[in-house]
Write an enzyme that holds these catalytic residues in place. Structure first.
Site, PDB file in Angstrom:
ATOM      1  N   LYS A  31      -9.192  -4.277   3.633  1.00 63.76           N
ATOM      2  CA  LYS A  31      -9.682  -2.905   3.531  1.00 63.76           C
ATOM      3  C   LYS A  31     -11.195  -2.990   3.457  1.00 63.76           C
ATOM      4  CE  LYS A  31      -7.592   1.179   2.903  1.00 63.76           C
ATOM      5  NZ  LYS A  31      -6.269   1.611   3.333  1.00 63.76           N
ATOM      6  N   GLY A  55      -3.311  18.021   2.993  1.00 61.99           N
ATOM      7  CA  GLY A  55      -4.287  17.634   4.019  1.00 61.99           C
ATOM      8  C   GLY A  55      -3.577  17.094   5.248  1.00 61.99           C
ATOM      9  N   ASN A  56      -4.100  15.989   5.783  1.00 61.37           N
ATOM     10  CA  ASN A  56      -3.550  15.445   7.033  1.00 61.37           C
ATOM     11  C   ASN A  56      -2.064  15.113   6.908  1.00 61.37           C
ATOM     12  OD1 ASN A  56      -6.008  15.526   8.449  1.00 61.37           O
ATOM     13  ND2 ASN A  56      -6.679  13.644   7.452  1.00 61.37           N
ATOM     14  N   VAL A  57      -1.724  14.270   5.939  1.00 61.75           N
ATOM     15  CA  VAL A  57      -0.324  13.860   5.806  1.00 61.75           C
ATOM     16  C   VAL A  57       0.508  14.981   5.188  1.00 61.75           C
ATOM     17  CG1 VAL A  57       1.272  12.186   4.817  1.00 61.75           C
ATOM     18  CG2 VAL A  57      -1.010  11.447   5.511  1.00 61.75           C
ATOM     19  N   GLY A 115      -1.184  17.912  -2.365  1.00 59.63           N
ATOM     20  CA  GLY A 115      -2.114  17.501  -1.314  1.00 59.63           C
ATOM     21  C   GLY A 115      -1.564  17.933   0.026  1.00 59.63           C
TER      22      GLY A 115
END
Ligand code: NAD
Length: 351
Positions: A81, A184-186, A182
């Site tokens: 990462k 958002g994207n996912v 959450g």
């Protein structure tokens, strides 16, 4: 500086490439944790941390998580990462410069490290990086960047069904109440997928406008500031930030299952036992959120058709079922069973 030194001394990963980017004041940390199964691969995160050492610590923890994620899917990649620890928002030309210099470092590693997006990295950033390094993953055959989020969301959906089948004998999400933290994207894709399959969706996001718009679209309900942890539901799906499962929140949970996409959901290792003591079934994060990784591994092999990629991602259901069965038989946590699976794969590769 001493903290950076002690972090590196105590890490069990392969190497850390660290660089101070003078023009922006950002610290760049490329944390290469393991390459037993193949090139060390993991996303790049841009974030602001209290100190550079906090950025390095985050990178190391995430890199180790990637080793687990890749070993669990066993598709020929190792864990890594990168963290770009920026002192504050970096935009425009300054951002482009930082990304260019970072991408050149990635190129310098000659393929030992492959990267893609993580939090704070936008598709435009990947476009900039792609001009300066070949070692990015998640591009289709036309050179277009693929968004991993639908695949990650599909994996979470498949995982939730596997957990339902294990716990209730029926995989259907229809009529089940699922709280997605959450959106958002996912989380956004997951909410739409759940809505399409007849689930009752509760949406929780610090961006209340985003949650409300999505709730209107799928006929869900927003949390409106109500505590997401103590709200009764069939599944609590953390799809925002890490460390949301901790000594404060676990006692409040009013659900039999936790299954979501967020990385590093447990604040500390003991939290998995806290969940088990409350008989809450936990789908290990690095297993259930591997859909993006699985899709990118197959895109790298030339498979780009969405339905075929979804089929590959659906293997997460079988993996989770095996892990839950093994955990039940041994009377241990699902995380212990998942970690043992990873250890088996790594031991085989290293021997
Ligand atoms: P994102 O930034 O698109 O969405 C996160 C959402 O969470 C945002 O809408 C934000 O407003 C909201 N949020 C932030 N803090 C919150 C809080 N305390 N409570 C409620 N909502 C909050 O991120 P994403 O790409 O959807 O990723 C979500 C999580 O899944 C992250 O932990 C990420 O590391 C993990 N993950 C993502 C992918 C992927 O394919 N994008 C793959 C694996 C893991």
């Amino acid at each position: 500086m001493r903290e950076l030194q002690s972090l590196i001394e105590s890490w069990d990963g392969l190497a850390v490439l660290s660089h101070f980017d003078k023009p922006t004041g950002a610290w760049i940390f490329i944390c290469i944790h393991d390459n037993s199964l193949g090139s060390s691969t993991g996303g790049t995160r841009i974030a602001t941390y209290p100190t550079p050492a906090d950025g390095l610590r985050d990178g190391m923890r995430l890199a180790e998580g990637m080793t687990h994620k890749w070993a669990a899917v066993d598709l020929g990649f190792g864990g890594a990462k990168a963290v770009l620890a920026v002192p504050g928002p970096v935009v425009g030309q300054e951002r482009e410069g930082l990304l260019r210099r970072y991408a050149k470092l990635v190129e310098l590693l000659g393929g030992a490290f492959l990267t893609g997006e993580d939090m704070g990295i936008h598709p435009e950033d990947m476009e900039v990086m792609s001009k300066h390094t070949r070692f990015l993953h998640g591009f289709d055959e036309t050179g277009k960047k693929v968004d991993p989020s639908p695949y990650t969301a599909r994996g979470v959906l498949t995982g939730i069904k596997a957990v339902f089948a294990h716990r209730f004998g029926d995989p259907s999400v229809s009529g089940k109440r699922i709280l997605v933290q959450g959106t958002g994207n996912v989380g956004g894709h997951l909410v739409r997928m759940l809505g399409a399959e007849g689930a009752e969706v509760l949406l929780d996001d610090i961006d209340s406008d985003r949650a409300r718009t999505l709730a209107d679209e799928v006929g869900g309900r927003v949390m409106n500031g109500n505590d997401p942890y103590s709200t009764p539901c069939d599944v609590f799906a953390p799809c925002a930030v890490g460390a949301v499962l901790n000594r404060e929140t676990i006692p409040r949970l009013a659900c039999p299952i936790v299954a979501g996409s967020a990385n590093n959901q447990l604040a500390e290792h003991e939290d998995v036992e806290r969940l088990r003591e409350r008989d809450i079934l936990y789908a290990p994060d690095y297993i259930i959120n591997a859909g993006g990784a699985i899709s990118f591994a197959h895109i790298g092999r030339g498979i780009t058709d969405r339905d075929r990629l979804f089929e590959k991602v659906d293997s997460i259901g079988g993996t989770l079922s095996e892990i839950m069965t093994e955990a039940s038989e041994r009377g241990e946590s699902t995380l212990a069973a998942a970690d043992r699976r990873v250890a088996r794969v790594l031991a085989r590769a290293r021997s």
